[in-house]
Write a protein that holds these residues in place. Structure first.
Motif, PDB file in Angstrom:
ATOM      1  N   GLN A   1      74.391  28.993  70.917  1.00 50.82           N
ATOM      2  CA  GLN A   1      74.343  29.327  72.346  1.00 50.82           C
ATOM      3  C   GLN A   1      75.701  29.086  73.006  1.00 50.82           C
ATOM      4  O   GLN A   1      76.174  29.907  73.783  1.00 50.82           O
ATOM      5  CB  GLN A   1      73.267  28.490  73.036  1.00 50.82           C
ATOM      6  CG  GLN A   1      71.853  28.994  72.821  1.00 50.82           C
ATOM      7  CD  GLN A   1      70.874  28.239  73.704  1.00 50.82           C
ATOM      8  OE1 GLN A   1      70.817  27.009  73.668  1.00 50.82           O
ATOM      9  NE2 GLN A   1      70.092  28.967  74.482  1.00 50.82           N
ATOM     10  N   GLU A   2      76.298  27.959  72.671  1.00 48.85           N
ATOM     11  CA  GLU A   2      77.591  27.607  73.259  1.00 48.85           C
ATOM     12  C   GLU A   2      78.666  28.623  72.881  1.00 48.85           C
ATOM     13  O   GLU A   2      79.498  29.008  73.702  1.00 48.85           O
ATOM     14  CB  GLU A   2      77.992  26.207  72.773  1.00 48.85           C
ATOM     15  CG  GLU A   2      79.279  25.667  73.347  1.00 48.85           C
ATOM     16  CD  GLU A   2      79.572  24.287  72.794  1.00 48.85           C
ATOM     17  OE1 GLU A   2      80.264  24.203  71.755  1.00 48.85           O
ATOM     18  OE2 GLU A   2      79.098  23.288  73.383  1.00 48.85           O
ATOM     19  N   LYS A   3      78.630  29.078  71.623  1.00 46.34           N
ATOM     20  CA  LYS A   3      79.625  30.040  71.138  1.00 46.34           C
ATOM     21  C   LYS A   3      79.285  31.483  71.512  1.00 46.34           C
ATOM     22  O   LYS A   3      80.091  32.379  71.260  1.00 46.34           O
ATOM     23  CB  LYS A   3      79.738  29.931  69.614  1.00 46.34           C
ATOM     24  CG  LYS A   3      80.343  28.626  69.122  1.00 46.34           C
ATOM     25  CD  LYS A   3      80.442  28.644  67.593  1.00 46.34           C
ATOM     26  CE  LYS A   3      81.155  27.416  67.062  1.00 46.34           C
ATOM     27  NZ  LYS A   3      81.237  27.439  65.561  1.00 46.34           N
ATOM     28  N   LYS A   4      78.072  31.661  72.076  1.00 51.47           N
ATOM     29  CA  LYS A   4      77.597  33.015  72.408  1.00 51.47           C
ATOM     30  C   LYS A   4      77.611  33.922  71.164  1.00 51.47           C
ATOM     31  O   LYS A   4      77.992  35.090  71.220  1.00 51.47           O
ATOM     32  CB  LYS A   4      78.407  33.628  73.549  1.00 51.47           C
ATOM     33  CG  LYS A   4      78.239  32.883  74.867  1.00 51.47           C
ATOM     34  CD  LYS A   4      78.991  33.545  75.995  1.00 51.47           C
ATOM     35  CE  LYS A   4      78.614  32.967  77.347  1.00 51.47           C
ATOM     36  NZ  LYS A   4      78.785  31.505  77.440  1.00 51.47           N
ATOM     37  N   THR A   5      77.190  33.334  70.048  1.00 53.28           N
ATOM     38  CA  THR A   5      77.111  34.073  68.784  1.00 53.28           C
ATOM     39  C   THR A   5      76.098  35.197  68.894  1.00 53.28           C
ATOM     40  O   THR A   5      75.044  35.045  69.522  1.00 53.28           O
ATOM     41  CB  THR A   5      76.666  33.117  67.648  1.00 53.28           C
ATOM     42  OG1 THR A   5      77.498  31.959  67.655  1.00 53.28           O
ATOM     43  CG2 THR A   5      76.741  33.803  66.294  1.00 53.28           C
ATOM     44  N   ASP A   6      76.406  36.325  68.260  1.00 51.64           N
ATOM     45  CA  ASP A   6      75.442  37.428  68.183  1.00 51.64           C
ATOM     46  C   ASP A   6      74.474  37.129  67.031  1.00 51.64           C
ATOM     47  O   ASP A   6      74.459  37.804  66.003  1.00 51.64           O
ATOM     48  CB  ASP A   6      76.171  38.753  67.958  1.00 51.64           C
ATOM     49  CG  ASP A   6      75.228  39.948  67.984  1.00 51.64           C
ATOM     50  OD1 ASP A   6      74.056  39.780  68.390  1.00 51.64           O
ATOM     51  OD2 ASP A   6      75.660  41.050  67.596  1.00 51.64           O
ATOM     52  N   LEU A   7      73.654  36.095  67.232  1.00 53.95           N
ATOM     53  CA  LEU A   7      72.700  35.661  66.206  1.00 53.95           C
ATOM     54  C   LEU A   7      71.410  36.477  66.348  1.00 53.95           C
ATOM     55  O   LEU A   7      70.709  36.378  67.345  1.00 53.95           O
ATOM     56  CB  LEU A   7      72.401  34.165  66.361  1.00 53.95           C
ATOM     57  CG  LEU A   7      71.401  33.573  65.376  1.00 53.95           C
ATOM     58  CD1 LEU A   7      71.937  33.626  63.957  1.00 53.95           C
ATOM     59  CD2 LEU A   7      71.058  32.131  65.773  1.00 53.95           C
ATOM     60  N   ARG A   8      71.116  37.278  65.330  1.00 60.57           N
ATOM     61  CA  ARG A   8      69.973  38.194  65.410  1.00 60.57           C
ATOM     62  C   ARG A   8      68.683  37.614  64.841  1.00 60.57           C
ATOM     63  O   ARG A   8      67.609  38.157  65.067  1.00 60.57           O
ATOM     64  CB  ARG A   8      70.302  39.492  64.660  1.00 60.57           C
ATOM     65  CG  ARG A   8      71.494  40.239  65.209  1.00 60.57           C
ATOM     66  CD  ARG A   8      71.225  40.873  66.558  1.00 60.57           C
ATOM     67  NE  ARG A   8      72.410  41.558  67.042  1.00 60.57           N
ATOM     68  CZ  ARG A   8      72.694  42.834  66.778  1.00 60.57           C
ATOM     69  NH1 ARG A   8      71.871  43.569  66.034  1.00 60.57           N
ATOM     70  NH2 ARG A   8      73.801  43.393  67.240  1.00 60.57           N
ATOM     71  N   GLY A   9      68.804  36.535  64.085  1.00 63.64           N
ATOM     72  CA  GLY A   9      67.590  35.959  63.514  1.00 63.64           C
ATOM     73  C   GLY A   9      67.891  34.731  62.688  1.00 63.64           C
ATOM     74  O   GLY A   9      69.013  34.536  62.202  1.00 63.64           O
ATOM     75  N   MET A  10      66.869  33.877  62.552  1.00 65.27           N
ATOM     76  CA  MET A  10      67.003  32.641  61.792  1.00 65.27           C
ATOM     77  C   MET A  10      65.726  32.433  60.997  1.00 65.27           C
ATOM     78  O   MET A  10      64.622  32.714  61.483  1.00 65.27           O
ATOM     79  CB  MET A  10      67.232  31.475  62.756  1.00 65.27           C
ATOM     80  CG  MET A  10      67.375  30.106  62.107  1.00 65.27           C
ATOM     81  SD  MET A  10      65.789  29.258  61.883  1.00 65.27           S
ATOM     82  CE  MET A  10      66.378  27.701  61.204  1.00 65.27           C
TER      83      MET A  10
END
Length: 295
Positions: free
Chosen positions: A148-157
């Motif tokens: 969240q802090e890095k504003k990563t384009d994380l699509r799934g975990m």
């Protein structure tokens, strides 16, 4: 379909279960070093991420997540997919199923993904060995916060959580009261658990797991973030749910099936390595599909 190395899964579990590895212990650090060696041997680059966090009793713990990236599978310009498993155990248990079985699966994914991926990936991947899960999913919460802090384009975990216990006896599977009659009462399936934001990810992982012959697969999509069914929140995926990311728990259903949960008897000889091999194979297939085309 590539064959998972069952004997390697067993060796990994035996090596890691030689000592109990609770929070902040020397045994846990030795296990970290072991995981690092195994992943580096497959070409992964490991970042140690130290952090401090408080549990529900406001006790502060020092933890350390291991974040692995591979040069051919990681591109900061591409969307990111995260697969993880917690490395810590309860102080009273060697943790063969909880969660060594899943760490072994993670390391086998780490060995095979670079070998199998001959084309450029559509999505990047990171493999994470989480810390302090047994203290309240603190490692997962730290990693979700970091993205969240890095504003990563994380699509799934995906959290791999207890993958190695199977009991084909009718009546061996317990169910939460709300789910009785909706799922089998025989503990021979692998469960895919997601929340309201994870429908596409559930389908993608179900497809990969179902590609493995004779592996029964059951899925559950809980409303909101699983607050009404607390058993679905008991792994490192739940902080990702809370942060708004699609996330799954892949699990043999833990204490709803395994009588050795959080006991000294959670030992390697209670694991079903044929079952663990199938689950690892299905997780590999699902992950490859996601890296190649997203979902």
């Amino acid at each position: 379909m590539t064959n998972i190395d069952t004997q390697r899964l067993k060796r990994l579990c035996e090596d890691l279960c030689q000592s109990i590895r609770p929070a902040e212990s020397e045994a846990l650090e030795a296990a970290r070093q072991y995981v690092i060696r195994e992943l580096e041997a497959s070409g992964w680059e490991i970042e140690r991420h130290p952090f401090q966090a408080q549990d529900s009793m406001l006790v502060t713990f020092s933890g350390q997540n291991l974040i692995a990236r591979h040069p051919r599978l990681s591109d900061p310009e591409k969307p990111l997919f995260c697969v993880g498993a917690h490395l810590d155990t309860r102080p009273e248990s060697p943790g063969a199923d909880d969660n060594t079985s899943a760490v072994a699966a993670l390391l086998e994914l780490g060995r095979l993904l670079p070998e199998l991926q001959q084309t450029d990936v559509a999505w990047s991947i990171e493999l994470v060995a989480f810390d302090l899960e047994e203290n309240g999913m603190l490692g997962g919460a730290e990693h979700a916060r970091l993205h969240q802090e890095k504003k990563t384009d994380l699509r799934g975990m995906v959290s791999l959580e207890m993958l190695g216990y199977c009991d084909p006896t009718p009546g061996s599977q317990m169910l939460p009261r709300e789910l009785v009659g909706m799922y089998p009462d025989t503990g021979d399936f692998i469960a895919v658990v997601g929340n309201q934001n994870s429908g596409k990810l559930i389908e993608a992982f179900k497809t990969g797991l179902k590609a493995v012959e004779t592996l029964p697969v059951e899925t559950l999509q809980v409303p909101q973030n699983g607050e009404m069914l607390q058993a679905t929140r008991l792994s490192d995926h739940s902080p990702f749910w809370d942060a708004g990311y699609p996330a799954l728990m892949i699990t043999d259903t833990s204490f709803l099936r395994n009588p050795h949960y959080h006991q000294p008897s959670d030992t390697v000889d209670t694991l079903d390595f044929e079952f663990l091999t199938k689950v690892t194979q299905g997780s590999l297939e699902a992950t490859r599909q996601i890296l190649n085309q997203g979902y």
